[in-house]
Design a protein around this motif. Structure first.
Motif, mmCIF file in Angstrom:
data_model
loop_
_atom_site.group_PDB
_atom_site.id
_atom_site.type_symbol
_atom_site.label_atom_id
_atom_site.label_comp_id
_atom_site.label_asym_id
_atom_site.label_seq_id
_atom_site.Cartn_x
_atom_site.Cartn_y
_atom_site.Cartn_z
ATOM 1 N N SER A 331 0.810 -1.218 0.000
ATOM 2 C CA SER A 331 0.000 0.000 0.000
ATOM 3 C C SER A 331 0.841 1.264 0.000
ATOM 4 O O SER A 331 0.429 2.286 0.537
ATOM 5 N N GLY A 332 2.048 1.211 -0.572
ATOM 6 C CA GLY A 332 2.880 2.392 -0.665
ATOM 7 C C GLY A 332 4.056 2.358 0.283
ATOM 8 O O GLY A 332 4.152 1.506 1.168
ATOM 9 N N CYS A 333 4.967 3.320 0.086
ATOM 10 C CA CYS A 333 6.237 3.310 0.823
ATOM 11 C C CYS A 333 6.222 4.224 2.032
ATOM 12 O O CYS A 333 7.246 4.393 2.693
ATOM 13 N N LYS A 334 5.070 4.850 2.347
ATOM 14 C CA LYS A 334 4.932 5.712 3.527
ATOM 15 C C LYS A 334 5.965 6.838 3.536
ATOM 16 O O LYS A 334 6.470 7.240 4.578
ATOM 17 N N GLY A 335 6.292 7.350 2.359
ATOM 18 C CA GLY A 335 7.201 8.479 2.231
ATOM 19 C C GLY A 335 8.647 8.106 2.012
ATOM 20 O O GLY A 335 9.462 8.967 1.651
ATOM 21 N N ALA A 336 9.019 6.827 2.201
ATOM 22 C CA ALA A 336 10.429 6.429 2.110
ATOM 23 C C ALA A 336 10.975 6.501 0.693
ATOM 24 O O ALA A 336 12.189 6.617 0.499
ATOM 25 N N CYS A 337 10.094 6.410 -0.313
ATOM 26 C CA CYS A 337 10.567 6.376 -1.706
ATOM 27 C C CYS A 337 10.079 7.570 -2.522
ATOM 28 O O CYS A 337 10.117 7.536 -3.753
ATOM 29 N N ASP A 338 9.628 8.621 -1.858
ATOM 30 C CA ASP A 338 8.975 9.724 -2.565
ATOM 31 C C ASP A 338 9.876 10.428 -3.573
ATOM 32 O O ASP A 338 9.388 11.034 -4.525
ATOM 33 N N ARG A 339 11.191 10.355 -3.397
ATOM 34 C CA ARG A 339 12.090 11.127 -4.246
ATOM 35 C C ARG A 339 13.000 10.241 -5.078
ATOM 36 O O ARG A 339 14.022 10.705 -5.603
ATOM 37 N N ILE A 340 12.654 8.964 -5.214
ATOM 38 C CA ILE A 340 13.449 8.050 -6.035
ATOM 39 C C ILE A 340 12.536 7.350 -7.029
ATOM 40 O O ILE A 340 11.310 7.342 -6.869
ATOM 41 N N PRO A 341 13.089 6.743 -8.093
ATOM 42 C CA PRO A 341 12.249 5.987 -9.039
ATOM 43 C C PRO A 341 11.503 4.865 -8.325
ATOM 44 O O PRO A 341 12.062 4.187 -7.462
ATOM 45 N N SER A 342 10.234 4.689 -8.676
ATOM 46 C CA SER A 342 9.433 3.652 -8.019
ATOM 47 C C SER A 342 8.468 3.017 -9.009
ATOM 48 O O SER A 342 8.096 3.622 -10.015
ATOM 49 N N VAL A 343 8.070 1.801 -8.688
ATOM 50 C CA VAL A 343 7.168 1.007 -9.523
ATOM 51 C C VAL A 343 6.101 0.396 -8.631
ATOM 52 O O VAL A 343 6.406 -0.119 -7.551
ATOM 53 N N ASP A 344 4.855 0.445 -9.081
ATOM 54 C CA ASP A 344 3.740 -0.176 -8.367
ATOM 55 C C ASP A 344 3.298 -1.410 -9.139
ATOM 56 O O ASP A 344 2.877 -1.315 -10.293
ATOM 57 N N THR A 345 3.416 -2.582 -8.510
ATOM 58 C CA THR A 345 3.042 -3.826 -9.197
ATOM 59 C C THR A 345 1.646 -4.303 -8.831
ATOM 60 O O THR A 345 1.197 -5.340 -9.340
ATOM 61 N N THR A 346 0.951 -3.589 -7.961
ATOM 62 C CA THR A 346 -0.327 -4.085 -7.448
ATOM 63 C C THR A 346 -1.407 -4.163 -8.511
ATOM 64 O O THR A 346 -2.369 -4.916 -8.357
ATOM 65 N N GLN A 347 -1.278 -3.379 -9.584
ATOM 66 C CA GLN A 347 -2.308 -3.348 -10.609
ATOM 67 C C GLN A 347 -1.923 -4.122 -11.870
ATOM 68 O O GLN A 347 -2.615 -4.028 -12.891
ATOM 69 N N LEU A 348 -0.822 -4.867 -11.815
ATOM 70 C CA LEU A 348 -0.408 -5.627 -12.986
ATOM 71 C C LEU A 348 -1.376 -6.784 -13.246
ATOM 72 O O LEU A 348 -2.100 -7.228 -12.349
ATOM 73 N N LYS A 349 -1.371 -7.284 -14.465
ATOM 74 C CA LYS A 349 -2.243 -8.391 -14.864
ATOM 75 C C LYS A 349 -1.388 -9.536 -15.405
ATOM 76 O O LYS A 349 -1.432 -9.866 -16.583
ATOM 77 N N VAL A 350 -0.608 -10.141 -14.538
ATOM 78 C CA VAL A 350 0.269 -11.239 -14.927
ATOM 79 C C VAL A 350 -0.430 -12.562 -14.641
ATOM 80 O O VAL A 350 -0.704 -12.870 -13.473
ATOM 81 N N PRO A 351 -0.753 -13.358 -15.662
ATOM 82 C CA PRO A 351 -1.458 -14.630 -15.435
ATOM 83 C C PRO A 351 -0.702 -15.524 -14.459
ATOM 84 O O PRO A 351 0.516 -15.689 -14.550
ATOM 85 N N GLY A 352 -1.439 -16.082 -13.514
ATOM 86 C CA GLY A 352 -0.846 -16.967 -12.523
ATOM 87 C C GLY A 352 -0.303 -16.246 -11.306
ATOM 88 O O GLY A 352 -0.142 -16.855 -10.250
#
Length: 553
Positions: A331-352
């Protein structure tokens, strides 16, 4: 237009007085909606049955009078019913979660609630919750909204509310004075009881959160470690370091077989040459508390009282010239990653891996080579740090945290109403989430080994907090740190170093294994990561680096 014999005084003489609606709502909240409090008072070992009843009556009066006083400030023509409804719903929700999971409601728990995402909310919904809200809020709310309320002129309404406020406060002071010794003794000896006073606990927590901007500027982030530079190991390096930080979620150290648990929950890690700290402790008992704290340089004792907000560990690594990436399956990095590149995988659609509305943690390894390759080349040439934030063993729907192939322990609890589950089935569901975490860490090490031709890889796994699984009728996590059980605070800390990383860092796994029982905590994380990556900065404290004692000169 008016009844015979009545005069048009600008007010409606029909209906119930506002005062009685306020009193009835307050009594309902103070009695029925505080069952968790009455239950806990009855369990306190030092109280006799008579003492428990006396203190319950006293606290019931205190809650009712405090609620009357609070509502008197809000009991106006257009706000009365909506405000009472909010009180009822808040009390019903608080009653359910305190009764169902044995939790208490304080500032940390309220932050967790405010930061809960759709997935976590969905995991909490069940018929017991809906039934509790219906009984404690909907039914009295229906009665409330059916009532016709007498209207007063503005001046008379102000006077009536003021009299109610003064009367409630006077009686409240009287009750506290009469029962002060008993109430003070309970609050002093059993501090968790104060967090069960419903819904005043929720309102107090919200008020504390709202007051934070007045304690420090929450909008400004001050720089940290701008002097960071790379140490001697980077001089003419043949292979840059690649450190993968796995941020675990809701992991109990005691449920890892490599830490002595009597069930085979970590067969994959058992085959690797790893170091697992046996005595590691968290900064908080929730993600919202632990993650910002562990990525800061303050440590647990100083974090809450910090004078301002500062950059954190990942910023310092980035200041040094390293490539940094955050991958989130939570549910997010709670501010720890706000100023660096980041990726959210929670909405991906990877079968399996992403069936059923959420993704299993292994999805974070998908396309990892490409994600790293997309980082700036000049930074990658120096070194890379990747953080993978797990969904881990997040409850209460533990059964959702492991694919079918990793359900080693059956039957498992398949409900989010944990108190209705057989405890053995509940532990099975949770342990299966550890089995899957073991698989993820094993797969991560396998991937890191494929990088050895061009980098010096290493992995550090550390969980944010632990979990209660029904011990002493407590479930989940988030208890105030001072009274939280150890299972919510003791966490796994696992290190894997490749031969190439050992060679460049001069830190050996054999040396680290000599200190497995040493007391370590999230306070050490900031400095230990900087030490592993040989980042030199004035904010680095070697005494807090758990790897420093093994670094050969």
């Amino acid at each position: 237009m008016f009844r015979k014999g009545s005069r048009n005084t600008g007010q409606d003489a029909d209906g119930m007085r506002q005062f009685w609606l306020v009193v009835l709502a307050s009594l309902w909240i103070a009695t029925v909606c505080n069952v968790a409090l009455w239950r806990e008072l009855g369990r306190l070992p030092d109280l006799s049955a008579g003492q428990a009843v006396t203190i319950s009556i006293a606290l019931g009066l205190v809650i009712a009078l405090a609620t009357i006083a609070l509502l008197s400030l809000l009991a106006w023509r257009w706000t009365l019913k909506p405000v009472i409804t909010i009180f009822l719903v808040s009390a019903a929700l608080g009653a359910y979660f305190m009764m169902a999971y044995g939790v208490v409601i304080d500032q940390t728990m309220m932050v967790n609630t405010l930061q809960t995402d759709v997935r976590e909310t969905r995991d909490l919904l069940n018929w017991r919750l809906l039934g509790t809200v219906a009984a404690l809020a909907v039914l009295p709310g229906y009665f409330l909204w059916r009532q016709k309320v007498r209207r007063k002129g503005a001046a008379r309404q102000v006077l009536a509310n003021a009299m109610t406020l003064i009367g409630a406060c006077a009686l409240l002071v009287l009750v506290v004075m009469l029962f002060f010794q008993s109430i003070a003794s309970v609050m002093r000896n059993y501090t968790h009881v104060r967090y069960l006073i419903n819904p005043l606990n929720s309102f107090y927590a919200l008020g504390s959160i709202a007051a934070k901007p007045f304690q420090r500027d929450e909008t400004t982030i001050l720089p940290l470690g701008k002097d960071a530079k790379l140490g001697a190991s980077y001089t003419a390096q043949a292979k840059p370091p690649l450190l993968l930080l796995v941020l675990g979620e809701t992991a109990r150290s005691g449920n890892f077989a490599i830490n002595g648990y009597n069930r085979p929950t970590t067969p994959r890690l058992a085959r690797e040459n790893i170091v697992s700290q046996h005595n590691a402790w968290s900064c908080g008992t929730s993600t919202a508390a632990s993650v910002p704290c562990m990525f800061s340089n303050f440590g647990r004792d100083a974090y809450d009282s910090r004078p301002a907000n500062y950059e954190g560990l990942l910023d310092v690594l980035q200041h040094s010239g390293l490539a940094v990436l955050w991958i989130d399956n939570q549910s997010g990095c709670k501010g720890a990653c706000d100023r660096i590149p980041s990726v959210d995988t929670t909405q991906l659609k990877v079968p399996g891996l992403c069936d059923g509305g959420e993704c299993f943690d292994e999805v974070m390894l998908q396309g990892l080579d490409e994600r790293i390759a997309a980082l700036p080349a000049e930074r990658r040439a120096k070194g890379v740090v990747v953080v993978m934030h797990q969904m881990g063993g997040h409850g209460p729907a533990y059964y959702k945290r492991s694919p079918a192939a990793f359900k080693k322990f059956l039957p498992e609890c398949t409900s989010n109403s944990l108190q209705s589950c057989d405890r053995a089935a509940l532990v099975n569901a949770y342990d299966n989430s550890i089995v899957y975490t073991d698989h993820l860490l094993g797969a991560t090490i396998d991937w890191l080994k494929t990088q050895e031709a061009r980098s010096a890889p290493a992995m550090l796994y550390l969980a944010d907090h632990g979990e209660s699984l029904g011990e002493n009728n407590l479930y989940l996590h988030g208890m105030p740190y001072g009274i939280a059980p150890d299972v919510q605070k003791r966490v796994p800390w696992i290190t894997w170093l490749s031969p190439q990383f050992e060679q460049r860092s001069k830190i050996t796994t054999a040396c680290l294994k000599q200190q497995l029982d040493a007391h370590v905590s999230h306070d050490n994380y900031f400095h230990s990561v900087l030490g592993l990556m040989n980042v030199q900065t004035s904010v680095y404290q070697p005494a807090l680096d758990i790897y420093a004692h093994c670094a050969q000169p």
